[in-house]
Design an enzyme around this catalytic site. Structure first.
Site, PDB file in Angstrom:
ATOM      1  CG  ASP A 104      -2.200  -0.956   1.070  1.00 37.14           C
ATOM      2  OD1 ASP A 104      -1.996  -1.700  -0.085  1.00 37.14           O
ATOM      3  OD2 ASP A 104      -2.891  -1.119   2.157  1.00 37.14           O
ATOM      4  CG  PHE A 105       1.326   2.910   3.564  1.00 35.94           C
ATOM      5  CD1 PHE A 105       0.491   4.094   3.265  1.00 35.94           C
ATOM      6  CD2 PHE A 105       0.900   1.897   4.519  1.00 35.94           C
ATOM      7  CE1 PHE A 105      -0.795   3.963   4.187  1.00 35.94           C
ATOM      8  CE2 PHE A 105      -0.259   2.083   5.106  1.00 35.94           C
ATOM      9  CZ  PHE A 105      -1.138   3.282   5.060  1.00 35.94           C
TER      10      PHE A 105
END
Length: 599
Positions: A104-105
């Site tokens: 995700d990040f």
């Protein structure tokens, strides 16, 4: 701010999109997030620096507002599944990916931000807009480039917690402290590693000198014991066995030598440090020494319990003059039937084994001679030419073989795997070198296994190509194999050609000693034909010739260790492999032209 004046339209989603928008807002961009109706945007922890607009994209009016906002924005962030945006008049294809921190990040948000910045830079140069297709799967793979490379190099193939950067290295892991907490140690760089060692060891240089000294003394004694026991074993075999037993004994010797070598190299190839026994004993070196001591103890017990040895007697004292001649000691100049060693008890020959019609010399005339250094040197200097040529060929063969074997693992680590043994022990180059050494141990294990197998097939082969063919073939295959390895270093071809090392090993352990046995058998037959020939007239001891032949191994070790070590430091391991190939091919010509073979 670097992105001041830039307008970003962010369609609300999870993790990657909001983080990407927050990063752009932190650097000055004007970010407008489009939320769903009823969403509380100000509660989002990734909403820092953004404006919020709620739209119902299911209604035509909301979709029309979104299209107008997209037309005015410099950047549009949309996190939807494939085809969602096209339903409201937009375009874009982002594949669905699992939700986790790295994806995700890292692989999602940061890579997307990087792509946006690259697109903005391109717009300032060309005036053209860009479509950034950033997905978490490809982004995560991109961030994991180092790990994939480490996996291909064999540096990240152990279970979790047993690799270099996930707790498997003592200088890059966590430790429990005395107060019940934990401390992380990350001394990965060489200078920090030296500081760590200096803090843990009071005088590391002094301890290193002592460790090297003790290790060298132990290796010298161990190597002395392992190598010099080979001579007495073969001498005992030659002195008490019939010709057929000698041949069978040599093949057994080659078979078990290869089998034992395979076990030894297998110990070096396994990474014991990450197994339970390695953790119990302390390190992989303790494991190897433990198994070595275990095998040594087992073989010592077998040696003491399995070989009945009859003491020698003085014939002139034990046998009366009137005793029949067939009861004399087992003489070295007679030939007995197969299995004769099993039918001799207490040093005396069973009467059925004596040859019919042969005279046995009077034992009272047999005078035992004391072996002195002078007599030993005299026998060596008066060695017949065919014995001398056999020793020279054996010396050439062992020099070529040891030149390759002693530096083979270093060749695998430096030349094949491109590692560096002189780098810091916590560096990637050194770990790559260690991986090459481990693979080299597997190659030597292949050599030992094939040596055992080849020793089994030597007996049927000798009936087709003879001892000369076996001798010539062993040197030729080894010379060609090592030459190919040196010129074209490759992991798989090198491991495959390790079978040629096994051919050479089995050849050196059997063929020269078979020739010695044939030489002595020929001399025995000549003495039997010459009736009344004296036992002391020109007779050579088989044990002595066997010992001289075995000494060629030690001479080759001295030459290789003293001379080729210097070449390795100057030119690298590849020069040693090429040297071994050249010596083997020279030996191939020598055994074909100068060694005498008995039919």
């Amino acid at each position: 701010m670097a992105l001041r004046g830039l307008t970003v339209l962010e369609l609300a989603g999870l993790a990657p999109g909001p983080l990407c928008g927050m990063i752009l807002a932190d650097f000055g961009a004007r970010v407008v997030r489009v939320d769903r109706l009823g969403a509380r945007g100000n509660m989002n922890i990734l909403a820092r620096g953004k404006r919020s607009l709620a739209l119902d994209l299911q209604r035509p009016q909301g979709a029309a507002v979104l299209r107008r906002l997209c037309a005015r924005a410099d950047v549009v962030l949309e996190p939807y599944r494939h085809g969602v945006l096209s339903k409201i008049g937009g375009s874009g294809e982002n594949p669905y990916a699992p939700l986790n921190l790295l994806a995700d990040f890292g692989g999602g948000a940061l890579i997307c931000t990087l792509g946006i910045l690259m697109a903005l830079f391109e717009r300032t140069r060309s005036g053209k807009g860009q479509v950034i297709d950033a997905n978490m799967v490809e982004g995560t793979a991109y961030l994991s480039s180092f790990l994939w490379h480490s996996l291909q190099m064999g540096l990240w193939e152990n279970p979790r917690g047993q690799n270099l950067l996930d707790g498997g290295a003592p200088f890059y892991t966590t430790y429990r402290t005395a107060d019940g907490g934990f401390m992380a140690v990350g001394a990965l760089e060489p200078q920090f590693y030296k500081l760590l060692i200096k803090a843990l060891i009071a005088d590391p240089r002094r301890k290193r000198i002592w460790a090297i000294t003790i290790t060298m003394i132990g290796v010298v004694f161990f190597d002395f014991a392992a190598d010099f026991i080979d001579g007495p074993i073969k001498a005992y075999l030659f002195d008490v066995c019939s010709y057929e037993d000698k041949e069978r004994g040599l093949h057994y010797h080659a078979f078990f030598t290869g089998f034992g070598g395979a076990l030894g190299y297998l110990l070096g190839a396994i990474d014991w440090a990450h197994l339970e026994i390695g953790r119990v004993l302390g390190s992989e070196f303790q494991v190897m020494f433990f198994f070595s001591a275990l095998v040594l103890t087992l073989c010592f017990i077998i040696h003491l319990c399995s070989i009945p040895e009859a003491p020698l007697r003085d014939v002139t004292k034990d046998i009366p003059p009137q005793q029949a001649p067939q009861d004399f000691l087992l003489s070295s100049d007679k030939m007995y039937q197969y299995g004769s060693i099993e039918k001799a008890k207490n040093g005396y020959v069973n009467p059925e084994l004596a040859l019919q019609g042969e005279k046995t010399p009077n034992p009272s005339k047999q005078i035992s001679k004391t072996m002195t250094m002078t007599s030993l040197l005299r026998v060596l200097m008066n060695m017949p030419s065919h014995y001398l040529c056999l020793c020279i060929s054996h010396f050439i063969g062992w020099t070529a073989f040891l030149s390759n074997m002693l530096f083979f693992t270093d060749f695998m680590g430096q030349i094949v795997y491109h590692g560096d043994p002189y780098s810091a022990h916590n560096s990637t180059e050194f770990l790559i070198y260690e991986r090459g050494v481990e693979v080299g141990c597997w190659g030597l294990c292949i050599n030992s296994v094939f040596s055992s197998l080849y020793s089994y097939f030597q007996k049927p082969l000798v009936s087709y190509i003879g001892l000369k063919g076996l001798y010539f073939t062993g040197y030729l295959l080894f010379g060609l194999g090592t030459g190919f390895i040196g010129l074209f270093p490759n992991v798989y071809s090198t491991l495959a050609l390790c079978t040629m090392f096994g051919v050479m090993s089995s050849t050196l352990y059997t063929v020269p000693f078979n020739l010695i046995a044939k030489y002595h058998r020929e001399e025995q037959e000549k003495r039997q034909q010459a009736r009344g020939g004296s036992l002391d007239s020109g007779e050579r001891g088989q044990g002595l010739d066997c010992a001289v032949l075995t000494c060629m191994v030690q001479l080759a070790q001295i030459l290789v260790g003293g001379g080729l070590g210097f070449l390795v430091n100057k030119a690298g391991s590849v020069i040693v492999v090429i040297t071994a190939s050249a010596l083997a091919l020279i030996g191939c010509c020598f055994v074909a032209l100068f060694v005498r073979y008995v039919d």
